[in-house]
Design a protein around this motif. Structure first.
Motif, mmCIF file in Angstrom:
data_model
loop_
_atom_site.group_PDB
_atom_site.id
_atom_site.type_symbol
_atom_site.label_atom_id
_atom_site.label_comp_id
_atom_site.label_asym_id
_atom_site.label_seq_id
_atom_site.Cartn_x
_atom_site.Cartn_y
_atom_site.Cartn_z
ATOM 1 N N TYR A 150 -6.595 4.595 6.390
ATOM 2 C CA TYR A 150 -5.285 4.840 5.792
ATOM 3 C C TYR A 150 -4.275 3.798 6.242
ATOM 4 O O TYR A 150 -4.188 3.478 7.417
ATOM 5 N N ILE A 151 -3.495 3.240 5.282
ATOM 6 C CA ILE A 151 -2.401 2.342 5.652
ATOM 7 C C ILE A 151 -1.066 2.771 5.039
ATOM 8 O O ILE A 151 -0.014 2.373 5.536
ATOM 9 N N ALA A 152 -1.100 3.583 3.963
ATOM 10 C CA ALA A 152 0.160 4.003 3.338
ATOM 11 C C ALA A 152 -0.083 5.219 2.452
ATOM 12 O O ALA A 152 -1.215 5.461 2.015
ATOM 13 N N SER A 153 0.998 5.953 2.182
ATOM 14 C CA SER A 153 0.919 7.073 1.241
ATOM 15 C C SER A 153 2.244 7.209 0.505
ATOM 16 O O SER A 153 3.309 6.846 1.025
ATOM 17 N N TRP A 154 2.171 7.737 -0.698
ATOM 18 C CA TRP A 154 3.334 7.940 -1.555
ATOM 19 C C TRP A 154 3.433 9.423 -1.911
ATOM 20 O O TRP A 154 2.472 10.006 -2.414
ATOM 21 N N SER A 155 4.586 10.019 -1.636
ATOM 22 C CA SER A 155 4.872 11.389 -2.048
ATOM 23 C C SER A 155 5.751 11.323 -3.285
ATOM 24 O O SER A 155 6.911 10.902 -3.207
ATOM 25 N N ASN A 156 5.201 11.721 -4.413
ATOM 26 C CA ASN A 156 5.945 11.640 -5.665
ATOM 27 C C ASN A 156 7.123 12.608 -5.676
ATOM 28 O O ASN A 156 8.190 12.280 -6.187
ATOM 29 N N HIS A 157 6.962 13.772 -5.111
ATOM 30 C CA HIS A 157 8.038 14.772 -5.078
ATOM 31 C C HIS A 157 9.220 14.293 -4.233
ATOM 32 O O HIS A 157 10.366 14.405 -4.632
ATOM 33 N N GLU A 158 8.922 13.733 -3.065
ATOM 34 C CA GLU A 158 9.976 13.278 -2.149
ATOM 35 C C GLU A 158 10.450 11.852 -2.429
ATOM 36 O O GLU A 158 11.471 11.433 -1.896
ATOM 37 N N LYS A 159 9.668 11.097 -3.210
ATOM 38 C CA LYS A 159 9.931 9.666 -3.448
ATOM 39 C C LYS A 159 9.926 8.906 -2.120
ATOM 40 O O LYS A 159 10.778 8.081 -1.836
ATOM 41 N N ILE A 160 8.918 9.231 -1.291
ATOM 42 C CA ILE A 160 8.785 8.662 0.057
ATOM 43 C C ILE A 160 7.484 7.871 0.157
ATOM 44 O O ILE A 160 6.416 8.349 -0.224
ATOM 45 N N LEU A 161 7.601 6.650 0.685
ATOM 46 C CA LEU A 161 6.444 5.823 1.015
ATOM 47 C C LEU A 161 6.331 5.786 2.531
ATOM 48 O O LEU A 161 7.290 5.447 3.219
ATOM 49 N N ARG A 162 5.167 6.161 3.054
ATOM 50 C CA ARG A 162 4.892 6.089 4.491
ATOM 51 C C ARG A 162 3.902 4.956 4.716
ATOM 52 O O ARG A 162 2.899 4.862 4.016
ATOM 53 N N VAL A 163 4.197 4.099 5.712
ATOM 54 C CA VAL A 163 3.368 2.928 5.989
ATOM 55 C C VAL A 163 3.041 2.897 7.477
ATOM 56 O O VAL A 163 3.936 3.054 8.313
ATOM 57 N N THR A 164 1.770 2.674 7.797
ATOM 58 C CA THR A 164 1.386 2.565 9.199
ATOM 59 C C THR A 164 1.987 1.296 9.792
ATOM 60 O O THR A 164 2.124 0.287 9.089
ATOM 61 N N PRO A 165 2.315 1.318 11.081
ATOM 62 C CA PRO A 165 2.866 0.112 11.716
ATOM 63 C C PRO A 165 1.954 -1.107 11.587
ATOM 64 O O PRO A 165 2.433 -2.220 11.437
ATOM 65 N N ARG A 166 0.633 -0.901 11.585
ATOM 66 C CA ARG A 166 -0.281 -2.042 11.499
ATOM 67 C C ARG A 166 -0.236 -2.729 10.135
ATOM 68 O O ARG A 166 -0.713 -3.853 9.987
ATOM 69 N N ALA A 167 0.376 -2.080 9.135
ATOM 70 C CA ALA A 167 0.494 -2.679 7.803
ATOM 71 C C ALA A 167 1.891 -3.259 7.553
ATOM 72 O O ALA A 167 2.193 -3.687 6.441
ATOM 73 N N SER A 168 2.716 -3.317 8.586
ATOM 74 C CA SER A 168 4.103 -3.778 8.405
ATOM 75 C C SER A 168 4.186 -5.230 7.930
ATOM 76 O O SER A 168 5.131 -5.595 7.233
#
Length: 177
Positions: A137-155
């Protein structure tokens, strides 16, 4: 997935009723108890006289605190993106959304020399997540929240993740996953 340590980015559409939905801002959410938001990206879509237009994206330079243009997306129509520029690097949207087969639920892209990644549709059928070539896993998108989460190693590839996330969400919304 280690959500506590992920970098969190919130996508916010323009409040201008006449604004194109390709005009939006991305804020980094910092902290959890009393979170602060730092505006990090600006996406601005303008019509160029053609049927598609151009979306320019800027990133805040953390040294000067000014926004600098880091790329653009060229649209061949109001619904079809054709080329993305990451600085001077020109990449076809087809190369940022490669399909392995007709029934695939993932869209592949590369970042850097040969490093392969893919966005996949989550089990809830509305969210997305991104994994590397080792299925990490390096990132995820929550369509409801409009939030992108990114792991620090993918910065180091944040621009590419923000843009490919936006494109995949855009095409998924149009029913062209």
């Amino acid at each position: 997935m280690t959500a506590e340590t992920d970098m969190v980015f919130r996508f916010v559409n323009s409040t201008d009723a006449d604004a194109d939905t390709r005009t939006f801002r991305v804020y980094q959410v910092i902290g959890t108890a009393a979170p602060e938001e730092l505006e990090l990206y600006k996406f601005s879509h303008s019509m160029t006289g053609s049927s598609g237009g151009t979306t320019t994206y800027q990133r805040k330079n953390m040294n000067s605190l000014t926004f600098e243009t880091v790329g653009q997306i060229s649209w061949s129509s109001n619904t079809i993106a054709s080329v993305v520029y990451f600085g001077l690097e020109e990449i076809s949207v087809k190369d940022l959304r490669k399909v392995k087969n007709a029934t695939s639920h993932s869209r592949r892209f590369k970042s850097g020399v040969g490093a392969g990644y893919k966005w996949k549709i989550s089990e809830n059928r509305t969210d997305l997540y991104c994994i590397d070539s080792q299925d990490k896993y390096i990132a995820s998108w929550s369509n409801h929240e409009k939030i992108l989460r990114v792991t620090p190693r993918a910065s180091a590839m944040l621009d590419r993740l923000v843009v490919t996330c936006f494109l995949n969400v855009w095409f998924k919304r149009l029913g062209r996953w």
